[in-house]
Design an enzyme around this catalytic site. Sequence first.
Site, PDB file in Angstrom:
ATOM      1  N   ASP A   1      -0.339  -4.010   5.717  1.00 38.28           N
ATOM      2  CA  ASP A   1      -0.985  -3.762   6.997  1.00 38.28           C
ATOM      3  C   ASP A   1      -2.457  -4.176   6.896  1.00 38.28           C
ATOM      4  OD1 ASP A   1       1.413  -2.552   7.531  1.00 38.28           O
ATOM      5  OD2 ASP A   1       0.639  -0.549   7.746  1.00 38.28           O
TER       6      ASP A   1
ATOM      7  N   HIS B   1      -7.351  -2.028   5.455  1.00 38.67           N
ATOM      8  CA  HIS B   1      -6.491  -1.028   6.088  1.00 38.67           C
ATOM      9  C   HIS B   1      -7.088   0.349   5.786  1.00 38.67           C
ATOM     10  CE1 HIS B   1      -2.916   0.326   7.992  1.00 38.67           C
ATOM     11  NE2 HIS B   1      -2.301   0.772   6.922  1.00 38.67           N
TER      12      HIS B   1
ATOM     13  N   HIS C   1       0.844  -1.197   0.000  1.00 39.70           N
ATOM     14  CA  HIS C   1       0.000   0.000   0.000  1.00 39.70           C
ATOM     15  C   HIS C   1       0.872   1.238   0.000  1.00 39.70           C
ATOM     16  CE1 HIS C   1       0.838  -0.524   4.274  1.00 39.70           C
ATOM     17  NE2 HIS C   1       0.202   0.585   4.599  1.00 39.70           N
TER      18      HIS C   1
ATOM     19  N   ASP D   1       5.664   4.294   5.140  1.00 34.87           N
ATOM     20  CA  ASP D   1       6.545   3.295   5.764  1.00 34.87           C
ATOM     21  C   ASP D   1       6.568   1.978   4.983  1.00 34.87           C
ATOM     22  OD1 ASP D   1       3.879   2.979   6.611  1.00 34.87           O
ATOM     23  OD2 ASP D   1       4.448   1.988   8.477  1.00 34.87           O
TER      24      ASP D   1
HETATM   25 ZN   LIG Z   1      -0.190   1.419   6.658  1.00 29.89          ZN
END
Ligand SMILES: [Zn+2]
Length: 303
Positions: A210, A140, A60, A64
């Site tokens: 995530d 997410h 995504h 990070d």
């Molecule tokens: Zn994320």
Amino acid sequence: MKLTVLGCYAATPRTFTNPTSQVLEIKNHLFLIDCGEGTQVQLRKYKVKFSRINHIFISHLHGDHFFGLPGLISTFRLLGRDKELHIYGPKGIKQAITLFLKLGDSWTNYPLIFHELETSESELVFEDDKVTVRTVPLIHRVYTNGYFFEEKEAPRTLDIEAARKFGVDRSQFNNIKKGVDGVDDVGRTIPNKKLTLAPPAPKSYAFCSDTMYNENILPIIRDVTVLYHESTFLDSEEHLCQKTKHSTAKQAALIAQKANAKLLILGHYSTRYKSIELFKKEAEEVFPVVELADDGKVFDFDV
Ligand SMILES: [Zn+2]
């Protein structure tokens, strides 16, 4: 199959913790999964050959997980790369990267091929004669996919001992390798299965980060050999999961248990906790075989 964790902590890079990136070695491929800031430094530190990376899978577009990508792409150019580089990621990734290159007037001199994703169904994004890669749609705050890497079943191999025992002449060996039955010296048919050895069971690796707890991924990753599942929080912070769309170590363990995984690797830890051992302890209460990802850690699944 071998996994090198380059970074596995949530949010910002810090002196001793790096954001998400890992290298999966599977059937002679080196697949780079996510590319947080500093990934190219980590690749050098852990001596991963840049030239062997031809496919990069981005989950995504949170920083990070992908801020290291423009830098890596431009380093490939400086290193004189001429091979294609394939990038798989959410729709918009092409526009983001292209803008960087355009503004710096630094177009690559190698083909950059984007495979943009936008469906919420699992889809096959890579396949060759030995491996497939499928997306694992996650839940997410932005559009996110995990990836499911799976070895194909290898052909059975010739059992020379058995062939000798059954009196099968070596002139038949090539055909036997292709699946044909053998014939012994008096003309009896020997079934192929008796003259060949079963290949090792194919291995698989699921990268799920995530995401918040999501049982919809279970049919896609069922019986996975190794599941990497994010565990940003411990159960004591479970109330933060709904808002941030992350998981706890306990929830990761529940997914591993329900998917019938052989091994669970935890990662994407919030840096609020004193020790990552707490994550292992919590997960083990639900699922027995848990490892902790950590920056620089290598998992060799062939031994
Ligand atoms: Zn994320």
